[in-house]
Write a protein that holds these residues in place. Structure first.
Motif, PDB file in Angstrom:
ATOM      1  N   THR A  65      -9.918  11.899 -14.995  1.00 43.71           N
ATOM      2  CA  THR A  65     -10.071  11.480 -13.595  1.00 43.71           C
ATOM      3  C   THR A  65      -9.772   9.983 -13.511  1.00 43.71           C
ATOM      4  N   MET A  66      -8.862   9.592 -12.611  1.00 44.29           N
ATOM      5  CA  MET A  66      -8.463   8.185 -12.493  1.00 44.29           C
ATOM      6  C   MET A  66      -9.112   7.586 -11.251  1.00 44.29           C
ATOM      7  N   MET A  67      -9.831   6.491 -11.448  1.00 41.53           N
ATOM      8  CA  MET A  67     -10.557   5.861 -10.343  1.00 41.53           C
ATOM      9  C   MET A  67     -10.063   4.429 -10.152  1.00 41.53           C
ATOM     10  N   GLY A  68      -9.845   4.000  -8.916  1.00 42.12           N
ATOM     11  CA  GLY A  68      -9.355   2.632  -8.689  1.00 42.12           C
ATOM     12  C   GLY A  68      -8.933   2.389  -7.250  1.00 42.12           C
ATOM     13  N   HIS A  69      -8.498   3.457  -6.548  1.00 40.42           N
ATOM     14  CA  HIS A  69      -8.126   3.289  -5.138  1.00 40.42           C
ATOM     15  C   HIS A  69      -9.387   3.137  -4.288  1.00 40.42           C
ATOM     16  N   GLU A  70      -9.255   2.378  -3.204  1.00 42.50           N
ATOM     17  CA  GLU A  70     -10.416   2.138  -2.340  1.00 42.50           C
ATOM     18  C   GLU A  70     -10.479   3.113  -1.177  1.00 42.50           C
ATOM     19  N   ASN A  71      -9.394   3.859  -0.985  1.00 38.19           N
ATOM     20  CA  ASN A  71      -9.358   4.779   0.154  1.00 38.19           C
ATOM     21  C   ASN A  71      -8.638   6.063  -0.256  1.00 38.19           C
ATOM     22  N   SER A  72      -8.458   6.985   0.709  1.00 35.72           N
ATOM     23  CA  SER A  72      -7.808   8.266   0.419  1.00 35.72           C
ATOM     24  C   SER A  72      -6.507   8.066  -0.347  1.00 35.72           C
ATOM     25  N   VAL A  73      -6.278   8.904  -1.364  1.00 42.54           N
ATOM     26  CA  VAL A  73      -5.011   8.852  -2.110  1.00 42.54           C
ATOM     27  C   VAL A  73      -4.107   9.932  -1.519  1.00 42.54           C
ATOM     28  N   ASN A  74      -2.938   9.503  -1.014  1.00 44.25           N
ATOM     29  CA  ASN A  74      -2.055  10.423  -0.281  1.00 44.25           C
ATOM     30  C   ASN A  74      -1.120  11.192  -1.193  1.00 44.25           C
ATOM     31  N   HIS A  75      -0.762  10.578  -2.333  1.00 44.24           N
ATOM     32  CA  HIS A  75       0.363  11.115  -3.066  1.00 44.24           C
ATOM     33  C   HIS A  75       0.312  10.694  -4.518  1.00 44.24           C
ATOM     34  N   CYS A  76       0.771  11.554  -5.428  1.00 47.21           N
ATOM     35  CA  CYS A  76       0.876  11.165  -6.839  1.00 47.21           C
ATOM     36  C   CYS A  76       2.090  11.847  -7.454  1.00 47.21           C
ATOM     37  N   ARG A  77       2.713  11.184  -8.418  1.00 43.65           N
ATOM     38  CA  ARG A  77       3.912  11.712  -9.064  1.00 43.65           C
ATOM     39  C   ARG A  77       3.956  11.283 -10.525  1.00 43.65           C
ATOM     40  N   PHE A  78       4.328  12.210 -11.426  1.00 44.74           N
ATOM     41  CA  PHE A  78       4.621  11.834 -12.810  1.00 44.74           C
ATOM     42  C   PHE A  78       5.959  11.093 -12.845  1.00 44.74           C
ATOM     43  N   SER A  79       6.069  10.078 -13.738  1.00 45.12           N
ATOM     44  CA  SER A  79       7.376   9.433 -13.951  1.00 45.12           C
ATOM     45  C   SER A  79       8.265  10.426 -14.711  1.00 45.12           C
ATOM     46  N   PRO A  80       9.608  10.219 -14.702  1.00 40.18           N
ATOM     47  CA  PRO A  80      10.505  11.197 -15.339  1.00 40.18           C
ATOM     48  C   PRO A  80      10.157  11.476 -16.807  1.00 40.18           C
ATOM     49  N   ASP A  81       9.582  10.487 -17.521  1.00 41.20           N
ATOM     50  CA  ASP A  81       9.270  10.726 -18.942  1.00 41.20           C
ATOM     51  C   ASP A  81       7.821  11.204 -19.159  1.00 41.20           C
TER      52      ASP A  81
END
Length: 1164
Positions: free
Chosen positions: A732-748
């Motif tokens: 679980t990654m924590m650090g944003h202060e508000n709703s997280v809209n989107h996430c993506r893996f990098s190509p590698d």
């Protein structure tokens, strides 16, 4: 009443009796409870004014104040001024201004906020009213929700309105005011209308009259800013909420009270939540109290049947009021009405919900039967009114062909009998039925509904004939929103087609409410609009989808001109052409080479019945998965759009979907807080994850086959990584202060990028779950054309390109392509009518798809969109108008020159590739010579006809150390004039190989133009314009025109005037001889962040008679030189037009946009 007040009334009696229209005045005084209904009902209209004064003279000081306020409110300010000095003083201990304890402050706040008045007869329920007040106080100054819930007809609305009649509550807790919205059961289009109305109500006194928001997301954003800045600490009341998705539009960190039949409706939104339950029925004693007030008796005096009647009414305030109103008119019928209720004569064909309607049905049935025959017909006409809509009096005046006073008298009869409700808050009265009453009416008259709809349409046509309602008329919005609904209800196919396929109607409606509602109607009524083999509806729907971003602009674009840009086979184009030919004196343009333009997108599909929130490619590019507000997951073929799979996947809107790397699985995530994994071919559910505590906004698989990893992010501010094989959350990654809209893996697969409402994009290590980088995205969006408000509109999503160099970012209805290393913007695409929710590259990066609120998924070709792509024309070109032919010399693929015939759009010839990229080019008037400058600083001259045979140019000149910016032949073709990124202009006689240098500008030369008699006009970044003699190299005139860079200049054909435009976004016209300022042509107004030219003005050209001027910038614009007014605007597909080339007769115009699309336009 005070003696002084009486004297003022008597003194001004004559003036008052002569001028006032009493019905509105008396209604206000009744709502202030200083007059009774019986007092209003006496005498005719003409006698009422005299009678009203007589009544007031018999009353107390409150009546005087109420009369004075009513005069002010109804626009009689001159008459109110006569009474002002007679207003009785309020004693300090008595802030209350009428017998119910309401102060004038409370009345004003409730009136401005649209809070409904008390019903005709009202009994208070103090425990419930106090409970609502207490929960409102619990909100404090924190955002949150108070839900007042209970069965239909149990009095939630009346109780909520009553709780707000409290000075201490309003002043102490909601000093920003209260704003009441009657919502009801709505679809997306209906909700948008409610939001638009609320925004316009809240903006009514703002200096900028903004256009209505074009979609729900924009409306939500507008509302957030209004509540934050203008109505801080105010209360929003949403009456009669049916669906949880509706609340998301109001989830703006503000304080909201809702009434609903469903207790769980606020589960979908964040914030503190409080509840008040309203029992399904009134207490027996309260029921008796209502009856006693209607029949004007004490409870102890009521006959014995009263107890049975209250029991039969099941405690419903609505039903008891209907029976009470009947007994007031027929006081001896207690036994009769009791028997009628017990007999249950009225049978429903179908129940529209599980509530017990029987008592209401019987009471309604008895009440309607007691009406005289005329009134029965009038009441039947109300069966086709739309639900949850307050209808202005004027609509019913048109329906019944009567004067306002006559209509109000009829409707007041229904109000008195509790058969109808009246909202007296606006300038005119609005009437509405309770949902349950409308259900009863539609059930009772179900076989006549089509005829009733037909009648209302025919009356509208009779009244308006061939005209359309104008915004100043109170009924205008009703017809624009519901005329098509009535035509569809009447099954009037021809009339509906004539309306919906009329450019006049589209223009009028979109100007008022934007295109979203119209697009919804095309979908909703498609079965009536479509004829066999016809694509007319699709033509119009596509036209609105593609031009939606333009139809929200101020000033409103010319819809005929937009229609002329449609394909020639389209019905929209055919209509626009007819309009253009009919309208003499208006300036229209035909895009003569548009057929050669392949659309930027390969395919447009509409797989869903509502907004499409996400779409993605499978790895092999053969399939696309999509999901949206209709709660379904769809899989279809990428080539044809053929559907392969449809799954009802979640209990709430599906916000994202993703294919696994091998295409075996599809993941979905939803507002129901769940993440699900599906077999992409069979549709079988593999597993469900439920660890997020708020809605899950995005899900994304890793890019490599091997262990399946899934990243998800949510409004709970966390990003989670799941291992599908082990079926649990890995990190679980924590650090944003508000709703997280989107996430993506990098190509590698080494990193995850996430973007949030807090305005940042963060980079995380997949293995470590540590935050590696954080970027403030909003800084990139700050530029001269954006309003500060727009910076608050944050990034919705991002997508990596295959090599990890570029990232696609979406905000509002804009797509921006960013180079990650240099952080420079690569491209900018438009095409969606509404806000874009998702953007995804195909695995090989050759295509990307976007999905939007406009119910479309568009598949784009990356090559066609990226301006850095090879296969497009550059913006620098030269045009020669030769014997009715338009010949264009253009730079293709950066290293070739192409000679194009603009009439046929065919390439006449093309040079071999040059070693250094070509930066500018020019063509001689006789088409014998061409020249070009290169980025290396070299200038070359060649013969176009010999291009293919001789690969080497005639001559080459190492002119500059930097890239050549401009070059141009003199009229004898012997000399070539050029400029680069410095302050010197070179005049090169290439036949004699001699050169003259023009020195005088203090900063780099922006551009130049040849005049007659060896003169040259040049302009520069130093803000000056100079006239040179190119033979001697001397300056002849020097004009200091602007504070900033001079971007473009044009000289009128007679040489008497020239115009200049600047980076300060102004255009000016100057006298050539004296240097005096003749006209400030374009005081560029910025409305909605849109400058008049859509950005900097880059080029200008005068007509031969010097009366017109054409300018290029973000688009093309034609102007009247004398008045400075705009005559026409042509919107190109791309933006940033660098130049405009005009034929000598001012009838053909050539330009190229930043997408490399060539436009040859001809004046019609």
């Amino acid at each position: 009443m005070d003696v002084r007040s009486r004297n003022y009334l008597l003194m001004n009696r004559q003036a008052l009796e002569k001028d006032i229209k009493t019905s509105y005045i008396m209604d206000r005084m009744i709502s202030d409870e200083v007059l009774t209904l019986q007092e209003e009902e006496r005498n005719t209209q003409k006698e009422r004014a005299a009678m009203l004064i007589n009544i007031i003279l018999t009353k107390d000081n409150n009546s005087y104040r109420s009369f004075y306020n009513a005069l002010l409110h109804e626009g009689y300010s001159d008459l109110a001024a006569l009474l002002q000095d007679g207003i009785p003083a309020v004693s300090s201990g008595n802030r209350k201004s009428s017998m119910d304890g309401m102060t004038s402050y409370v009345k004003t706040v409730l009136c401005e906020g649209g809070v409904p008045q008390r019903p005709v007869v009202f009994v208070t329920r103090p425990e419930l009213v106090d409970a609502i007040k207490q929960k409102l106080c619990c909100l404090g100054s924190d955002p949150g929700w108070v839900t007042v819930y209970g069965m239909a007809g149990c009095g939630k609305t009346v109780l909520t309105a009553e709780a707000l009649r409290d000075h201490h509550l309003l002043e102490g807790y909601f000093p920003g005011g209260v704003h009441w919205v009657s919502v009801g059961k709505q679809d997306k289009a209906g909700l948008l209308i409610k939001l638009q109305n609320l925004c316009s109500r809240l903006e009514h006194d703002s200096t900028l009259s903004q256009r209505p928001p074009l979609n729900i997301e924009e409306a939500k954003d507008r509302l957030r800013l209004l509540m934050l800045r203008k109505y801080h600490r105010s209360l929003l009341i949403l009456d009669d909420i049916w669906d949880s998705w509706v609340l998301k539009a109001f989830d703006n960190q503000c304080q909201v009270l809702i009434t609903s039949r469903d207790r769980s409706v606020t589960d979908a939104v964040a914030g503190n939540k409080y509840e008040v339950h309203v029992e399904s029925g009134l207490a027996h004693e309260k029921g008796l109290e209502i009856l006693s007030l209607f029949v004007n008796m004490k409870i102890s005096e009521l006959p014995e049947q009263a107890n049975c009647l209250v029991r039969e009414c099941k405690g419903s305030p609505l039903v008891i009021s209907l029976i009470g109103a009947l007994l007031r008119d027929f006081p001896s019928r207690w036994e009769y009405y009791l028997k009628q209720l017990q007999n249950k004569q009225f049978k429903r064909i179908r129940k529209s919900s599980s509530y017990d309607y029987e008592a209401l049905d019987e009471a309604m049935s008895i009440s309607v039967e007691q009406l005289n025959d005329n009134y029965k017909d009038y009441y039947k006409d109300l069966s086709v009114l739309p639900k949850d809509v307050k209808v202005p009096t004027k609509v019913l005046c048109i329906l019944w062909d009567m004067e306002t006073e006559e209509v109000e008298d009829i409707l007041q009869e229904f109000v008195n009998k509790s058969l109808l409700f009246c909202d007296r808050n606006g300038k005119s009265f609005h009437y509405y039925l309770h949902d349950l009453q409308l259900d009863f009416l539609t059930e009772k008259n179900r076989n006549q509904l089509q005829e009733l709809h037909k009648n209302i349409v025919n009356q509208y046509k009779k009244y308006y004939k061939l005209n359309t309602p104008v915004p100043s008329q109170e009924d205008c919005m009703y017809w624009y929103n519901f005329l098509a609904y009535h035509m569809a209800g009447a099954n009037m196919q021809k009339e509906l087609r004539d309306l919906m396929f009329s450019l006049d109607w589209i223009k009028a409606k979109t100007e008022l409410v934007g295109p979203a509602h119209l697009i919804h109607e095309y979908v909703e009524y498609s079965s009536i609009l479509d004829q066999k083999g016809s694509t007319v509806r699709e033509n119009f729907q596509e036209f609105l989808s593609l031009n939606g971003h333009l139809l929200g602009r101020q000033p409103f674009p010319d819809i005929i001109q937009l229609g002329l840009c449609q394909p020639e086979t389209s019905e929209v184009y055919q209509q626009a052409k007819l309009h253009a030919q009919r309208e003499t004196g208006t300036f229209y343009l035909e895009w003569i080479n548009k057929t050669s333009l392949k659309n930027l997108y390969r395919l447009v599909v509409r797989p869903h019945r509502d907004a499409v929130y996400h779409g993605c490619f499978s790895k092999d590019r053969q399939r696309i998965a999509s999901c949206g507000a209709d709660k379904t997951l769809q899989v279809f073929k990428a080539e044809s759009g053929e559907r392969l799979l449809e799954i009802s996947a979640h209990d709430d809107e599906i916000l994202c979907c993703a294919f696994s790397a091998d295409g075996e699985f599809v993941a979905t995530c939803s507002a129901d807080k769940k993440v699900k994994i599906w077999n992409s071919r069979t549709g079988q559910c593999k597993c469900v994850y439920e660890e997020h505590s708020e809605q899950v906004n995005c899900c994304q698989f890793n890019n490599r086959s091997g262990p399946y990893l899934l990243a998800t992010c949510s409004n709970d501010t966390f990003i989670k990584i799941w291992d599908l094989n082990k079926k649990y959350c890995r990190n679980t990654m924590m650090g944003h202060e508000n709703s997280v809209n989107h996430c993506r893996f990098s190509p590698d697969d080494e990193y995850v990028a996430s973007c949030s409402t807090d305005g940042t994009v963060k980079l995380w290590g997949v293995r470590s779950a540590n935050e590696l980088k954080s970027i403030e995205i909003k800084d990139f969006f700050r530029n001269a054309d954006e309003q500060p408000d727009d910076v608050d509109v944050l990034v919705k999503c991002c997508s990596w390109s295959r090599n990890g160099d570029m990232i696609l970012v979406v905000a509002k209805n804009k797509l921006l392509l960013w180079n990650i290393k240099s952080l420079s913007k690569v491209a900018y695409c438009r095409g969606h009518m509404s806000w874009v929710h998702c953007v995804t590259f195909s695995p090989d990066g050759s295509l990307f798809l976007t999905s939007s609120d406009d119910q479309t998924i568009r598949i784009w070709e990356t090559k066609k969109v990226c301006k850095s792509s090879d296969a497009v024309l550059k913006s620098e070109l030269d045009v020669v108008f030769h014997n009715d032919e338009v010949m264009i010399l253009a730079i293709y693929n950066q290293k070739h020159l192409q000679l194009i015939n603009g009439n046929t759009d065919s390439v006449v010839t093309q040079t071999a590739a040059q070693e250094s990229p070509i930066s500018c080019c020019c063509l001689s008037e006789d088409l014998k010579f061409a020249a070009f400058g290169q980025e290396s600083g070299t200038i070359k001259v060649l013969h176009p006809k010999l291009i293919l045979k001789r690969r080497t140019p005639f001559l080459s000149w190492e002119a500059y150390k930097t890239s050549v910016q401009h070059c141009q032949f003199t009229s004898d073709y012997q000399t070539l004039i050029s400029s680069a990124h410095d302050s010197v202009i070179q005049v090169w006689n290439w036949q004699l190989d001699e050169c003259v240098f023009l020195r005088g500008h203090k900063e780099a030369v922006k551009d130049f133009r040849l005049l007659e008699n060896s003169k040259l006009l040049s302009w520069s970044f130093d803000g000056t314009v100079k006239v040179w003699n190119i033979t001697t190299g001397n300056t002849e005139k020097d004009f200091a025109c602007h504070g900033g860079t001079v971007l473009s200049c044009a000289v009128s054909p007679d040489g008497s005037k020239f115009s200049s435009t600047s980076a300060d976004k102004t255009a000016k016209i100057w006298d050539m001889l004296t240097g005096a300022l003749v006209h400030f042509c374009s005081p560029v107004t910025v409305d909605e962040g849109e400058p008049t030219h859509g950005g900097w003005v880059t080029d200008l050209s005068f007509s031969p008679d010097s009366k017109m001027l054409v300018s290029s910038g973000g688009y093309l614009k034609w102007w009247n030189v004398n008045t400075g007014e705009s005559l026409q605007t042509f919107y190109t597909n791309g933006t940033n037009l660098k130049s405009i080339h005009v034929s000598p007769n001012f009838k053909v115009y050539v330009t190229v946009d930043n997408l490399g699309i060539l436009y040859v336009l001809q004046k019609m």
